[in-house]
Design an enzyme around this catalytic site. Structure first.
Site, short mmCIF file in Angstrom:
data_model
loop_
_atom_site.label_atom_id
_atom_site.label_comp_id
_atom_site.label_asym_id
_atom_site.label_seq_id
_atom_site.Cartn_x
_atom_site.Cartn_y
_atom_site.Cartn_z
N ASP A 82 0.84 -1.20 0.00
CA ASP A 82 0.00 0.00 0.00
C ASP A 82 0.88 1.25 0.00
O ASP A 82 0.69 2.16 0.81
CB ASP A 82 -0.92 -0.04 1.22
CG ASP A 82 -2.13 0.86 1.09
OD1 ASP A 82 -2.54 1.12 -0.05
OD2 ASP A 82 -2.66 1.29 2.12
N ASP A 92 -3.62 -3.23 -5.50
CA ASP A 92 -2.96 -1.94 -5.28
C ASP A 92 -1.44 -1.99 -5.44
O ASP A 92 -0.75 -1.09 -4.97
CB ASP A 92 -3.28 -1.36 -3.89
CG ASP A 92 -4.73 -0.96 -3.75
OD1 ASP A 92 -5.43 -0.91 -4.77
OD2 ASP A 92 -5.15 -0.70 -2.61
N ASP A 139 -12.46 0.22 5.34
CA ASP A 139 -11.33 0.56 4.47
C ASP A 139 -10.22 1.27 5.23
O ASP A 139 -9.08 1.29 4.77
CB ASP A 139 -11.79 1.47 3.33
CG ASP A 139 -12.76 0.79 2.39
OD1 ASP A 139 -12.55 -0.39 2.08
OD2 ASP A 139 -13.74 1.44 1.98
#
Length: 450
Positions: free
Chosen positions: A180, A226, A405
């Site tokens: 991330d 991601d 999230d």
């Protein structure tokens, strides 16, 4: 678009206070010591090995993908000799065709033990139905890999007992070092500076061992949400620039090690609002095709996964204002723009799309890049191979709807500003932990409804 291992210690042991369990109460499951009979008018329905529930007039059901004309070839598993000498399932064509998908027991337990007790009675049957929808299991820490084996063993047993159509396992591989890299909410357990690449390879080796052990179980993997998309658009972020070589090395290792006959893989490819812009399509296709060819064009790599943990529509007649002029304003336009570029570069890719949270269109996003706990969303189309597009293998639920999230607490070490925006539902807990208000929002706004 974030997911992190939950810190909640779920328990399925509820006190036995009566001989018969009430409607919607637990009536069985591994380790259950309470009542196993239901009150009149309700039946004890087994939802997964860990949870059975008293449902009015109901029996246990399995969710089956409605299939297209694409065929699936398998070798039948034998009924003897489990584990390392298990016969191998081989696949060709659409890996979803001819299979039902495994309903995630962990997510089901979250719904039943965390969500349902505080829901109004009118929503409880709907929530129970959500728990039966197959959703991917996220292997977001190495400690979860043994649980993968538990689930594969359960699938193996069900298939040997005659599950028809046979059940396929569905998992997300998600544990890159410096994960991330362009955000904060889902930073992972491994650091590149602290032996992260070697640790990641050990994590992949452990996953491979489970897949080899249960080679008679057809398994579908989404690889590293991601990750590669950040290498297309976010190399101006120092953490992403520093992670570039490690990401490529780790993804290459994963694709090579998990290239097994019983496996189908989809690399994460962001979404239309990320890589669908004309300026990003070419570089993205070049990167994905290079990753594919550098890994030896693995037979198990079927294509790309889009919209993971996001909210985009599959097909829109009018582009919403927040798409800001991107001609590829939905996932169908995105994949049809991407596919020819990939094919020209040697990667004949097919696609899957996460529809777990895209039931409300247009969304209430203030900006297309707002990804955190967006307000007004709803559960979307259930898993299906009836996509109407030969490039699109299936609609699937990858993000477990109801898991946060990211936190809206600005003092948290993992706080990301997106989770404090006006279009993010607040207050929100840490990424991956249960967010009851968000689950209720998804349930209330589900389209199609439950």
């Amino acid at each position: 678009m974030k997911h992190l291992a939950s810190s909640i210690a779920l328990t399925l042991l509820l006190p036995a206070v009566q001989a018969q369990q009430t409607v919607w109460g637990q009536c069985g499951g591994q380790g259950w010591s309470g009542p196993t009979n239901c009150v009149a008018g309700a039946a004890c329905s087994t939802l997964n090995p860990y949870y059975a529930q008293c449902i009015p007039g109901a029996t246990a059901t399995s969710t089956t993908l409605s299939t297209t004309t694409t065929t699936q070839t398998t070798t039948k598993p034998t009924t003897t000799g489990p584990t390392t000498s298990a016969p191998t399932v081989t696949a060709s064509g659409n890996p979803f065709s001819g299979y039902q998908l495994y309903a995630n027991p962990y997510y089901s337990s979250e719904v039943h033990t965390l969500a349902m007790p505080s829901l109004p009675s009118s929503l409880q049957p709907k929530a129970s139905a959500v728990a039966e929808v197959p959703s991917f299991v996220w292997l977001d820490v190495a400690a979860k890999v043994p649980t993968m084996g538990t689930y594969l063993a359960d699938i193996q047993a069900k298939n040997k007992a005659g599950a028809s159509p046979p059940i396929a396992g569905i998992f997300v591989v998600y544990d890159l070092p410096d994960r991330d890299c362009a955000a904060l909410a889902s930073n992972g357990e491994y650091s590149i500076a602290n032996n992260g690449v070697a640790n990641y390879k050990a994590y992949i080796d452990a996953i491979r061992a489970q897949l080899v052990k249960y080679s008679d179980v057809h398994t579908i993997l989404v690889i590293e949400p991601d990750s590669l998309a950040n290498l297309v658009t976010n190399l101006n972020v120092a953490k992403c620039a520093n992670a570039q070589s490690a990401y490529l090395e780790c993804v290459d290792y994963a694709l090579k090690q998990l290239n097994l006959p019983n496996v189908a893989m989809y690399l994460d490819a962001g979404h239309a609002g990320w890589l669908g812009w004309p300026a990003n399509l070419g570089p993205a296709a070049t990167l994905f095709a290079k990753v594919y060819t550098d890994a030896g064009s693995p037979a198990a790599l079927r294509g790309l996964a889009t919209n993971v943990a996001n909210y985009n529509a599959w097909s829109l007649s009018t582009c919403p204002s927040y798409t800001q002029g991107d001609p590829n304003c939905d996932e169908k336009k995105y994949i049809n723009a991407m596919a020819p570029l990939l094919k020209n570069a040697g990667f004949d890719a097919h696609f899957i799309m996460d529809t777990s949270r895209n039931g409300v269109q247009p969304t209430k996003q203030s900006a297309w890049g707002d990804w955190c706990n967006v307000i007004g969303t709803g559960f979307g189309v259930r898993p299906s191979t009836n996509t109407g597009d030969p490039l699109q293998d299936a609609f699937v639920w990858i993000k477990p709807g109801g898991e946060s999230d990211g936190t809206s607490n600005s003092s948290s070490a993992r706080y990301d500003a997106h989770c404090g925006y006006s279009d993010a539902l607040q207050p929100a807990p840490e990424a991956g932990t249960w967010f009851q208000a968000y689950f209720e929002q998804l349930l209330t706004n589900a389209n199609p409804s439950f």
